[in-house]
Write a protein that holds these residues in place. Sequence first.
Motif, PDB file in Angstrom:
ATOM      1  N   UNK A 187      43.360   9.348   5.641  1.00 15.85           N
ATOM      2  CA  UNK A 187      43.741   8.154   6.388  1.00 15.85           C
ATOM      3  C   UNK A 187      45.206   7.815   6.113  1.00 15.85           C
ATOM      4  N   UNK A 188      45.936   7.285   7.116  1.00 12.50           N
ATOM      5  CA  UNK A 188      47.281   6.778   6.846  1.00 12.50           C
ATOM      6  C   UNK A 188      47.218   5.528   5.982  1.00 12.50           C
ATOM      7  N   UNK A 189      48.320   5.214   5.306  1.00 13.57           N
ATOM      8  CA  UNK A 189      48.323   4.076   4.391  1.00 13.57           C
ATOM      9  C   UNK A 189      49.581   3.237   4.581  1.00 13.57           C
ATOM     10  N   UNK A 190      49.512   2.000   4.113  1.00 21.96           N
ATOM     11  CA  UNK A 190      50.625   1.054   4.165  1.00 21.96           C
ATOM     12  C   UNK A 190      51.208   1.000   5.587  1.00 21.96           C
ATOM     13  N   UNK A 191      52.531   1.020   5.695  1.00 19.46           N
ATOM     14  CA  UNK A 191      53.171   0.901   7.008  1.00 19.46           C
ATOM     15  C   UNK A 191      52.774   2.030   7.963  1.00 19.46           C
TER      16      UNK A 191
END
Length: 226
Positions: free
Chosen positions: A163-167
Amino acid sequence: MTPSPQDDGTVKGLVRQHWDGRAATFDEEPQHGIHTDEQRDRWLEVLRERIGDEPRRVLDVGCGTGVVSLLLAELGHAVTGVDFAPAMLERAREKARETDQSIGFHRGDAEALPVPDDTVELVTARHLVWTLPNPEAAIREWQRVVEPGGRILLIEGYWDHDEPWDEYEAIHDDLPLYDGRPPDELREVLAGEGLRDVEHEPLTEPTLWGREPRHDYYLMDATVPR
């Protein structure tokens, strides 16, 4: 529903925000910084094997905290570093002062460099292309600043995060090479933009990354046409 593409300014602003926020602690990760003499010496060997001993004019694009810039300067090259994140640049400048290396670090966009045509002999970049909204435009820009017959040397990888994270949660769909690519796929991208003699080698030695690598890392080398 597929989200609508965001404008480049928004995407790049969030990329800058992400890396500014990580600048203070970025080098603490074993795979990011240089933590032992053995690790530094092995990186110097890798770079020397590809670049040679003759001093070169080098532009390190997306230089971050200056890890590769400092290694190249230690090898005797004339290095300039460019990055989009001011906090990363400040950390790079601090490290250069600590080592007495003469490196100019400047803010700049990898897709629109503040550098004249045919200025350098070599462009380097580490783990950069996945963060760019227009990677093909960046590759063309790097060719512009490298003199004919010069080279582009990329340290890259394929992360394949779950999964992508933060911004990056908000912008990963706007980054064509998000998470990196296997070397054969990136080779096709570089060759498609006119680079020649594109070849790669794996960078999987634990010594380079301070631990057993969790992802597929590699070095990509290409020549700018004459």
